[in-house]
Design a protein around this motif. Structure first.
Motif, PDB file in Angstrom:
ATOM      1  N   PHE A   8       0.645  -1.145   0.035  1.00 36.48           N
ATOM      2  CA  PHE A   8       0.138  -0.216  -0.060  1.00 36.48           C
ATOM      3  C   PHE A   8       0.730   1.154   0.046  1.00 36.48           C
ATOM      4  CE2 PHE A   8      -2.307   3.320   2.665  1.00 36.48           C
ATOM      5  CZ  PHE A   8      -3.128   3.586   1.614  1.00 36.48           C
ATOM      6  N   TRP A   9       1.873   1.376   0.823  1.00 30.87           N
ATOM      7  CA  TRP A   9       2.401   2.526   0.998  1.00 30.87           C
ATOM      8  C   TRP A   9       3.413   2.922  -0.092  1.00 30.87           C
ATOM      9  CZ3 TRP A   9       0.787   6.049   4.146  1.00 30.87           C
ATOM     10  CH2 TRP A   9      -0.196   5.657   5.489  1.00 30.87           C
ATOM     11  N   SER A  10       4.113   1.760  -0.580  1.00 36.26           N
ATOM     12  CA  SER A  10       5.580   1.884  -1.509  1.00 36.26           C
ATOM     13  C   SER A  10       5.084   2.338  -2.861  1.00 36.26           C
ATOM     14  CB  SER A  10       6.030   0.332  -1.604  1.00 36.26           C
ATOM     15  OG  SER A  10       7.138   0.466  -2.502  1.00 36.26           O
ATOM     16  N   ARG A  12       3.320   4.957  -3.481  1.00 34.22           N
ATOM     17  CA  ARG A  12       2.146   5.952  -3.630  1.00 34.22           C
ATOM     18  C   ARG A  12       2.429   7.269  -2.943  1.00 34.22           C
ATOM     19  NH1 ARG A  12      -3.011   3.007  -3.772  1.00 34.22           N
ATOM     20  NH2 ARG A  12      -2.693   0.922  -4.045  1.00 34.22           N
ATOM     21  N   GLN A  13       1.685   8.381  -3.392  1.00 35.63           N
ATOM     22  CA  GLN A  13       1.691   9.670  -3.083  1.00 35.63           C
ATOM     23  C   GLN A  13      -0.021  10.099  -2.513  1.00 35.63           C
ATOM     24  OE1 GLN A  13       3.740  12.209  -5.665  1.00 35.63           O
ATOM     25  NE2 GLN A  13       5.666  11.166  -5.178  1.00 35.63           N
ATOM     26  N   PHE A  14       0.158  10.936  -1.784  1.00 38.23           N
ATOM     27  CA  PHE A  14      -1.303  11.249  -1.169  1.00 38.23           C
ATOM     28  C   PHE A  14      -1.270  12.832  -0.886  1.00 38.23           C
ATOM     29  CE2 PHE A  14      -0.502   7.151   0.622  1.00 38.23           C
ATOM     30  CZ  PHE A  14      -1.395   6.251   0.056  1.00 38.23           C
ATOM     31  N   HIS A  19      -7.420  12.041   1.556  1.00 33.21           N
ATOM     32  CA  HIS A  19      -7.172  10.895   0.291  1.00 33.21           C
ATOM     33  C   HIS A  19      -6.494   9.869   0.817  1.00 33.21           C
ATOM     34  CE1 HIS A  19      -4.539  10.747  -3.477  1.00 33.21           C
ATOM     35  NE2 HIS A  19      -5.469   9.983  -3.528  1.00 33.21           N
ATOM     36  N   MET A  20      -5.631   9.658   1.560  1.00 31.52           N
ATOM     37  CA  MET A  20      -5.060   8.750   2.108  1.00 31.52           C
ATOM     38  C   MET A  20      -5.953   7.411   2.719  1.00 31.52           C
ATOM     39  SD  MET A  20      -2.108   7.915   5.144  1.00 31.52           S
ATOM     40  CE  MET A  20      -3.619   8.129   6.325  1.00 31.52           C
ATOM     41  N   GLU A  23      -8.070   6.058  -0.175  1.00 29.94           N
ATOM     42  CA  GLU A  23      -7.108   4.911  -0.992  1.00 29.94           C
ATOM     43  C   GLU A  23      -7.030   3.779  -0.203  1.00 29.94           C
ATOM     44  OE1 GLU A  23      -6.197   4.939  -4.011  1.00 29.94           O
ATOM     45  OE2 GLU A  23      -7.368   6.781  -4.470  1.00 29.94           O
ATOM     46  N   TRP A  27      -8.014  -0.191  -1.153  1.00 27.89           N
ATOM     47  CA  TRP A  27      -6.886  -1.104  -1.035  1.00 27.89           C
ATOM     48  C   TRP A  27      -7.344  -2.238  -0.385  1.00 27.89           C
ATOM     49  CZ3 TRP A  27      -4.055  -2.873   2.855  1.00 27.89           C
ATOM     50  CH2 TRP A  27      -2.898  -3.992   2.686  1.00 27.89           C
TER      51      TRP A  27
END
Length: 270
Positions: A8-10, A12-14, A19-20, A23, A27
């Motif tokens: 999930f984190w790798s 990605r940009q929020f 927004h995070m 998403e 996910w």
């Protein structure tokens, strides 16, 4: 956690927290929830949740979750345990036992072997004591109020009542122990002796617990009072008329004046 981090984190940009969060929900349902999971026998987590876990869910509690801190303490000889910076009393039968304390912002609960034994309103610092936690003999002592002391003193006698009244006239709570101590002398000495000792203490002007106890120990409560006066010392006891007589002969007075004048003249020459 490594799976969440890498999947999930790798990469990605929020643009915002909202927004995070949005998403993350997508996910969790579409990616994490639909994957084959080895601990579940290859089944998808979302399918297991819908089939097994969702029906077992309970509604949220009416009251919000309360944060609590647990600690362990030993009940001291003074029937208190220390929780944080505060001492709380527990029933005296638990002296020397290990207990568990659950403290929140509003209350402190004490448990012994999983059983609730005491509840106190929380105090940031200081001491909370329930007198009912003391042994029976201590409770009786704590209940010896000023009214009780006056009643007991009246049973002994008027002089004892006068002593207790004087002690409790000002700062009654501060001097309550002294009054209780005087009445406690009834156990060792009779009411007659205590009354006599109080009378003697009043006579000498020191109606204190220490003085009354000392009189009883010495057994001098019935001794006669010492005689007052000159104790046999020489003194002029003829009264003012004898000290300043008015019938001195005139010639004697004249002689006295002459002697006085002679002495004054000699002093001037010197």
């Amino acid at each position: 956690m490594p799976y969440v981090r890498d999947s999930f984190w790798s990469g990605r940009q929020f643009t915002s927290l909202e927004h995070m969060q949005a998403e993350a929900l997508i996910w969790a349902r579409e990616t994490a929830g639909g994957r084959q999971c080895k601990p579940l026998g290859g089944a998808a987590p979302l399918a297991v949740f819908d089939a097994v876990e969702a029906p077992a869910l309970l509604p949220l509690p009416d009251k919000p979750f309360v944060l609590a801190r647990w600690s362990t303490a030993t009940v001291g000889p003074d029937i208190h345990v220390k929780v944080g910076r505060t001492l709380y009393s527990v029933p005296w039968k638990l002296i020397g036992r290990r207990v568990d304390a659950r403290s929140t912002a509003t209350m402190v609960q004490v448990f012994h072997e999983g059983r609730l034994v005491k509840t106190h309103a929380a105090l940031e610092q200081g001491k909370r004591t329930d007198k009912g936690d003391y042994p029976p003999e201590k409770i009786a002592f704590q209940m010896k109020t000023p009214l009780w002391c006056r009643t007991q003193a009246s049973e002994v006698g008027d002089r004892c009542r006068e002593v207790v009244d004087q002690l409790l006239e000002v700062n009654a709570l501060y001097r309550l122990r002294a009054a209780q101590g005087i009445l406690g002398l009834r156990k060792k000495y009779s009411d007659v002796r205590l009354e006599a000792a109080c009378a003697k203490a009043l006579t000498v002007g020191d109606p204190s617990y220490r003085t009354i106890k000392g009189i009883l120990i010495a057994g001098t409560e019935t001794d006669p009072e010492p005689e007052t006066g000159d104790a046999g010392a020489a003194a002029f006891l003829h009264g003012p008329g004898g000290l300043f007589p008015t019938d001195i002969p005139a010639q004697t007075l004249g002689g006295l004046h002459e002697d006085q004048g002679h002495d004054d003249a000699e002093e001037a020459v010197r």
